[in-house]
Design a protein around this motif. Structure first.
Motif, short mmCIF file in Angstrom:
data_model
loop_
_atom_site.label_atom_id
_atom_site.label_comp_id
_atom_site.label_asym_id
_atom_site.label_seq_id
_atom_site.Cartn_x
_atom_site.Cartn_y
_atom_site.Cartn_z
N LEU A 43 0.78 -1.34 0.06
CA LEU A 43 -0.23 0.10 0.18
C LEU A 43 0.99 1.33 0.08
CD1 LEU A 43 -2.68 -0.92 2.71
CD2 LEU A 43 -3.13 -0.82 0.40
N VAL A 81 -2.80 8.67 -6.00
CA VAL A 81 -4.01 7.90 -5.64
C VAL A 81 -5.44 8.69 -5.58
CG1 VAL A 81 -5.03 6.61 -3.52
CG2 VAL A 81 -2.53 6.00 -4.34
N GLN A 138 -10.93 8.30 -2.99
CA GLN A 138 -11.88 7.27 -2.68
C GLN A 138 -11.04 6.03 -2.41
OE1 GLN A 138 -12.05 8.69 -6.01
NE2 GLN A 138 -13.62 10.25 -5.65
N GLN A 139 -9.89 6.13 -2.94
CA GLN A 139 -9.02 4.75 -2.55
C GLN A 139 -7.83 4.97 -1.44
OE1 GLN A 139 -6.97 3.11 -6.33
NE2 GLN A 139 -9.00 3.48 -7.31
N ALA A 140 -8.16 6.12 -0.76
CA ALA A 140 -7.21 6.31 0.30
C ALA A 140 -8.10 6.48 1.66
CB ALA A 140 -6.49 7.85 0.01
N MET A 192 -11.99 11.40 1.08
CA MET A 192 -11.36 10.27 1.69
C MET A 192 -12.09 9.81 2.95
SD MET A 192 -7.60 11.83 1.84
CE MET A 192 -6.77 10.63 2.81
N ARG A 193 -12.04 8.30 3.26
CA ARG A 193 -12.85 7.95 4.35
C ARG A 193 -11.51 8.40 5.29
NH1 ARG A 193 -13.44 1.97 2.28
NH2 ARG A 193 -12.02 3.07 0.66
N LEU A 223 -8.10 -6.00 2.11
CA LEU A 223 -7.44 -6.08 0.87
C LEU A 223 -7.79 -6.95 0.03
CD1 LEU A 223 -3.80 -5.07 1.58
CD2 LEU A 223 -5.66 -3.69 0.44
#
Lengths: 229, 229
Positions: free
Chosen positions: A9, A165, A168-170, A189-190, A229
């Motif tokens: 990651l 990145v 949404q993917q972080a 981001m989350r 993952l």
């Protein structure tokens, strides 16, 4: 941190530290045993440098002596803006008046602030943070500062750009409900809040910001992320 | 001034001066030939002292050294509020942190500010005024300062009380559209703006404040007032 890195990651450290260069900051963390390099750190000063270059701004600096090297490559002659950081002992009456005079002398005053913190604690007691001095200059010049650093959206965007990145993917992991969690979420981001460091139980009733999840510590955050993952 | 005094009208001088005691201020004006005594001067520091006594407040002072004697009779032990004035060279990093610590340590922080000026000009250039430092402390402590001095209503009321005159029978003469004219009018007085000193032509288009009349100088103001007796 080692487990995240081993998983493949991408990782970026986001700090509001403005009392030292990234080099110094990284050395301190390395000394504590962390595997971290300067390129992995997103900090307000380099973010400000990008803005200065993009907009051809030449700053008058009101910052900590140890931060000055971050602005080494920036043209500072005949300033057309002021950059303020947590200058600590450099927040003298003379220096504040000087920064004020530069600002008020500009047709359209530009004030860039490396954070908006109100105060912080040191071993010898509470200290006023950059946000207080930013407010003083804002009021005197009737201007609104542009804040670089967490929770500014642009700050998280530049960390994402660094990694290549999309938001949404972080996922952001942090202990500060507003600066870490709120800022990252506003950027799409989350965000996880760790129940360590700055965390306080009353954060869980925050009127505006709600993390995507709570974790008891960084190790638990890594467990959850790697499981998915 | 001599013509006003000879007419039997009551007279009070309202100043926002906080870099010196009334004694010093009066001596300076006497030296310039003015017939003026300490009892005729309404100034922020004595107004603050009245508030401190009324509310049993014990101040931590962040003021100019030359103003400290005005607070000689005030109990300053174990402070439960902060009084901030134009402290000039006393606006050091250490002093600001100290005032902040007093405030943030109070259950209900009370900040009394001797004015809300943004900046002023001295022979060696522009200087940040008390309002800027007031804003810094307000932000850091999430508190609203109580401002003593013009244009505060209470300030004009105490000048009127000093003379024993109701606002309808009083007239303010001043050069500052907001602090002098606006403040006095809010208190129910009429107000003349003199076109000298701080006056700027753009004052005549002020969005909120309109003087009852303009005069070219103090002598003209006296002419008008004496004609109407």
């Amino acid at each position: 941190l080692n487990r995240i890195k081993a998983s493949g990651l991408k990782l970026q450290f986001c700090t509001n530290e403005t009392q030292a260069t990234r080099e110094k900051f990284v050395k301190k963390l390395q000394g504590m045993g962390f595997d971290i390099s300067v390129a992995e750190v997103t900090a307000p000063a380099p973010a400000a440098c990008r803005i200065l270059k993009e907009r051809s701004l030449r700053p008058h600096l009101l910052v900590h002596n140890d931060l000055v090297p971050e602005f080494a490559e920036i043209d500072k002659a005949n300033p057309n803006c002021v950059v303020i950081g947590d200058a600590a002992e450099n927040f003298t009456y003379a220096n504040l008046n000087e920064a004020f005079r530069v600002l008020i002398g500009l047709e359209k005053p530009v004030l860039i602030s490396l954070g908006r913190g109100r105060y912080y604690k040191e071993t010898d007691g509470l200290k006023l943070d950059v946000g207080a001095y930013m407010k003083a200059l804002e009021y005197a010049c009737d201007v609104q500062a542009e804040v670089v650093g967490k929770p500014a959206k642009m700050f998280f965007e530049s960390a994402l750009a660094e990694m290549g990145v999309p938001p949404q993917q972080a996922i952001m992991i942090g202990d500060d409900i507003v600066n870490d969690v709120g800022g990252a979420q506003q950027c799409g981001m989350r965000a996880l809040q760790v129940r360590t460091g700055k965390y306080r139980p009353c954060d869980e009733n925050h009127p505006h910001v709600k993390p995507d999840a709570y974790v008891n510590n960084l190790a638990e955050a890594v467990d959850i992320i790697l499981q998915q993952l």
